[in-house]
Motif scaffolding. Structure first.
Motif, PDB file in Angstrom:
ATOM      1  N   GLN A  55      -7.880  16.275   0.556  1.00 57.27           N
ATOM      2  CA  GLN A  55      -8.654  16.591   1.751  1.00 57.27           C
ATOM      3  C   GLN A  55      -8.333  15.563   2.836  1.00 57.27           C
ATOM      4  OE1 GLN A  55     -10.351  19.431   1.476  1.00 57.27           O
ATOM      5  NE2 GLN A  55      -9.716  19.472  -0.680  1.00 57.27           N
ATOM      6  N   ALA A  56      -7.929  16.041   4.004  1.00 55.32           N
ATOM      7  CA  ALA A  56      -7.519  15.136   5.089  1.00 55.32           C
ATOM      8  C   ALA A  56      -8.616  14.162   5.482  1.00 55.32           C
ATOM      9  CB  ALA A  56      -7.088  15.952   6.306  1.00 55.32           C
ATOM     10  N   ASP A  57      -9.877  14.598   5.410  1.00 63.11           N
ATOM     11  CA  ASP A  57     -10.975  13.733   5.844  1.00 63.11           C
ATOM     12  C   ASP A  57     -11.357  12.696   4.790  1.00 63.11           C
ATOM     13  OD1 ASP A  57     -12.130  15.462   4.027  1.00 63.11           O
ATOM     14  OD2 ASP A  57     -13.887  15.928   5.256  1.00 63.11           O
ATOM     15  N   GLN A  58     -10.658  12.706   3.650  1.00 58.98           N
ATOM     16  CA  GLN A  58     -10.933  11.694   2.630  1.00 58.98           C
ATOM     17  C   GLN A  58      -9.742  10.764   2.398  1.00 58.98           C
ATOM     18  OE1 GLN A  58     -13.099  12.855  -0.959  1.00 58.98           O
ATOM     19  NE2 GLN A  58     -13.606  14.825  -0.027  1.00 58.98           N
ATOM     20  N   GLN A  59      -8.776  10.827   3.299  1.00 59.86           N
ATOM     21  CA  GLN A  59      -7.625   9.939   3.232  1.00 59.86           C
ATOM     22  C   GLN A  59      -7.882   8.724   4.120  1.00 59.86           C
ATOM     23  OE1 GLN A  59      -4.216  12.251   4.393  1.00 59.86           O
ATOM     24  NE2 GLN A  59      -4.552  13.781   2.796  1.00 59.86           N
ATOM     25  N   LEU A  60      -7.792   7.554   3.531  1.00 60.91           N
ATOM     26  CA  LEU A  60      -8.023   6.316   4.291  1.00 60.91           C
ATOM     27  C   LEU A  60      -6.703   5.752   4.789  1.00 60.91           C
ATOM     28  CD1 LEU A  60     -10.732   6.586   2.739  1.00 60.91           C
ATOM     29  CD2 LEU A  60     -10.748   4.092   2.560  1.00 60.91           C
ATOM     30  N   ARG A  61      -6.706   5.300   6.025  1.00 62.50           N
ATOM     31  CA  ARG A  61      -5.534   4.613   6.566  1.00 62.50           C
ATOM     32  C   ARG A  61      -5.972   3.766   7.741  1.00 62.50           C
ATOM     33  NH1 ARG A  61       0.492   7.039   7.798  1.00 62.50           N
ATOM     34  NH2 ARG A  61       1.465   5.016   8.196  1.00 62.50           N
ATOM     35  N   GLY A  62      -5.534   2.540   7.752  1.00 63.77           N
ATOM     36  CA  GLY A  62      -5.900   1.654   8.851  1.00 63.77           C
ATOM     37  C   GLY A  62      -5.250   0.304   8.700  1.00 63.77           C
ATOM     38  N   ALA A  63      -5.772  -0.666   9.440  1.00 61.94           N
ATOM     39  CA  ALA A  63      -5.202  -2.015   9.407  1.00 61.94           C
ATOM     40  C   ALA A  63      -6.300  -3.033   9.670  1.00 61.94           C
ATOM     41  CB  ALA A  63      -4.101  -2.151  10.452  1.00 61.94           C
ATOM     42  N   VAL A  64      -6.071  -4.242   9.208  1.00 67.84           N
ATOM     43  CA  VAL A  64      -7.015  -5.336   9.432  1.00 67.84           C
ATOM     44  C   VAL A  64      -6.233  -6.643   9.517  1.00 67.84           C
ATOM     45  CG1 VAL A  64      -7.404  -5.623   6.951  1.00 67.84           C
ATOM     46  CG2 VAL A  64      -9.093  -6.486   8.554  1.00 67.84           C
ATOM     47  N   VAL A  65      -6.665  -7.516  10.392  1.00 65.02           N
ATOM     48  CA  VAL A  65      -6.053  -8.837  10.498  1.00 65.02           C
ATOM     49  C   VAL A  65      -6.803  -9.777   9.564  1.00 65.02           C
ATOM     50  CG1 VAL A  65      -5.486 -10.777  12.005  1.00 65.02           C
ATOM     51  CG2 VAL A  65      -5.357  -8.443  12.888  1.00 65.02           C
ATOM     52  N   LEU A  66      -6.125 -10.271   8.543  1.00 66.18           N
ATOM     53  CA  LEU A  66      -6.760 -11.165   7.588  1.00 66.18           C
ATOM     54  C   LEU A  66      -7.049 -12.509   8.257  1.00 66.18           C
ATOM     55  CD1 LEU A  66      -4.609 -10.478   4.401  1.00 66.18           C
ATOM     56  CD2 LEU A  66      -6.825  -9.491   5.006  1.00 66.18           C
ATOM     57  N   PRO A  67      -8.248 -13.056   8.075  1.00 65.75           N
ATOM     58  CA  PRO A  67      -8.622 -14.302   8.759  1.00 65.75           C
ATOM     59  C   PRO A  67      -7.749 -15.494   8.400  1.00 65.75           C
ATOM     60  CG  PRO A  67     -10.215 -13.756   7.037  1.00 65.75           C
ATOM     61  CD  PRO A  67      -9.347 -12.549   7.235  1.00 65.75           C
ATOM     62  N   ASN A  68      -7.154 -15.469   7.209  1.00 68.45           N
ATOM     63  CA  ASN A  68      -6.329 -16.598   6.770  1.00 68.45           C
ATOM     64  C   ASN A  68      -4.851 -16.233   6.600  1.00 68.45           C
ATOM     65  OD1 ASN A  68      -8.592 -18.489   6.453  1.00 68.45           O
ATOM     66  ND2 ASN A  68      -9.234 -17.084   4.837  1.00 68.45           N
ATOM     67  N   GLY A  69      -4.465 -15.107   7.197  1.00 69.47           N
ATOM     68  CA  GLY A  69      -3.072 -14.698   7.138  1.00 69.47           C
ATOM     69  C   GLY A  69      -2.649 -14.240   5.761  1.00 69.47           C
ATOM     70  N   THR A  70      -1.381 -13.864   5.639  1.00 74.26           N
ATOM     71  CA  THR A  70      -0.850 -13.378   4.367  1.00 74.26           C
ATOM     72  C   THR A  70       0.020 -14.408   3.655  1.00 74.26           C
ATOM     73  OG1 THR A  70       1.125 -12.450   5.409  1.00 74.26           O
ATOM     74  CG2 THR A  70      -0.814 -11.006   5.245  1.00 74.26           C
ATOM     75  N   GLY A  71       0.403 -15.453   4.379  1.00 75.71           N
ATOM     76  CA  GLY A  71       1.298 -16.434   3.791  1.00 75.71           C
ATOM     77  C   GLY A  71       2.750 -16.005   3.852  1.00 75.71           C
ATOM     78  N   LYS A  72       3.010 -14.889   4.523  1.00 77.31           N
ATOM     79  CA  LYS A  72       4.361 -14.366   4.630  1.00 77.31           C
ATOM     80  C   LYS A  72       4.762 -14.247   6.094  1.00 77.31           C
ATOM     81  CE  LYS A  72       7.184 -10.268   3.624  1.00 77.31           C
ATOM     82  NZ  LYS A  72       7.202  -8.896   3.081  1.00 77.31           N
ATOM     83  N   ASP A  73       5.985 -14.650   6.396  1.00 76.57           N
ATOM     84  CA  ASP A  73       6.511 -14.471   7.745  1.00 76.57           C
ATOM     85  C   ASP A  73       6.957 -13.026   7.901  1.00 76.57           C
ATOM     86  OD1 ASP A  73       6.143 -17.134   8.466  1.00 76.57           O
ATOM     87  OD2 ASP A  73       8.088 -17.728   7.648  1.00 76.57           O
ATOM     88  N   GLN A  74       6.315 -12.306   8.819  1.00 77.27           N
ATOM     89  CA  GLN A  74       6.622 -10.904   9.026  1.00 77.27           C
ATOM     90  C   GLN A  74       7.739 -10.737  10.051  1.00 77.27           C
ATOM     91  OE1 GLN A  74       5.118  -8.885   6.840  1.00 77.27           O
ATOM     92  NE2 GLN A  74       3.146  -8.267   7.646  1.00 77.27           N
ATOM     93  N   THR A  75       8.740  -9.948   9.702  1.00 74.49           N
ATOM     94  CA  THR A  75       9.784  -9.589  10.656  1.00 74.49           C
ATOM     95  C   THR A  75       9.333  -8.325  11.371  1.00 74.49           C
ATOM     96  OG1 THR A  75      11.542 -10.540   9.284  1.00 74.49           O
ATOM     97  CG2 THR A  75      12.203  -8.938  10.950  1.00 74.49           C
ATOM     98  N   VAL A  76       9.175  -8.432  12.686  1.00 72.89           N
ATOM     99  CA  VAL A  76       8.599  -7.338  13.474  1.00 72.89           C
ATOM    100  C   VAL A  76       9.629  -6.772  14.446  1.00 72.89           C
ATOM    101  CG1 VAL A  76       6.783  -6.692  15.111  1.00 72.89           C
ATOM    102  CG2 VAL A  76       6.313  -8.397  13.331  1.00 72.89           C
TER     103      VAL A  76
END
Length: 230
Positions: A55-76
């Motif tokens: 069901q389309a209305d039960q699919q979760l997708r989004g983003a969040v900025v972690l307060p302490n980062g991921t510890g990984k350098d992201q190539t953007v």
């Protein structure tokens, strides 16, 4: 055939009570203690949700900025042109381009972690959707990666933004840091993503929403978390 585990994994697993629901503080400390990798392992949180992803209305997708980062350098990389391309470069994007970047990816280059695009570029980006989609790299408005505010998007991605989405079985898995993080920083990141996922409960879901939460390092055993401690 039963899966075979190494001695180091089995030794780590012996320190985890499979029947216990650990508080988030206990789990963060334990995941550090039992990690046996020779590198700085990633710690990941996994949610098993009572959702019907058909069901389309039960699919979760989004983003969040972690307060302490991921510890990984992201190539953007950023698909943009004109002033927006300049803004992306000034914000620290690793690669910025338009048709040239699309062609580079079409030729097989995929050495990046995050792709951002301005809305006017999406028709061109669509040409490489089959390459980006399966790797979770296709820009999407729901994760803030299709936007004219490219500077903000780049800065967030560089500072610890993670995306989440349900798989077909209703699971969500998100990195929350490294085992080298202080336990309290892991706790902060875990609570941050848990808060977002819990609040994203679809209206159509009846009964229990979050069935199970656990964390684990790259090669380590999972540790069950008590949702009431989040």
């Amino acid at each position: 055939m039963a899966k075979k585990y190494g001695k180091k994994y089995l030794a780590a697993a012996e320190k985890v009570d499979r029947e216990k629901l650990y508080t988030v503080d206990e789990a963060a400390a334990l995941v550090k203690d039992i990690d046996f990798a020779k590198f700085d392992s990633t710690v990941e949180i996994a949610f098993n949700l009572n959702v019907d992803t058909r069901q389309a209305d039960q699919q979760l997708r989004g983003a969040v900025v972690l307060p302490n980062g991921t510890g990984k350098d992201q190539t953007v990389v950023v698909f943009a042109q004109g002033d927006k391309a300049k803004e992306a470069e000034a914000a620290g994007a690793d690669v910025v381009g338009a048709a040239d970047l699309v062609q580079r990816i079409a030729d097989g280059w995929m050495d990046f972690d995050v792709a951002i695009a301005t809305p006017d570029m999406m028709a061109q980006v669509g040409r490489v959707g089959r390459a980006l989609g399966p790797k979770g790299l296709m820009p999407n408005p729901k994760t803030g990666t299709v936007t004219f505010d490219v500077a903000k998007a780049v800065e967030e991605s560089k500072s610890g933004k993670v995306t989440y989405r349900t798989d077909r079985d209703g699971n969500v898995a998100v990195p929350v840091g490294k085992v080298s993080f202080d336990a309290d920083k892991l706790v902060g990141n875990i609570k941050s993503i848990a808060d977002v996922v819990i609040k994203a409960r679809p209206a159509a879901v009846k009964g229990t929403y979050v069935k199970h939460i656990s964390i684990a390092s790259t090669f380590g055993p999972s540790i069950n978390i008590d949702i009431t401690s989040l």
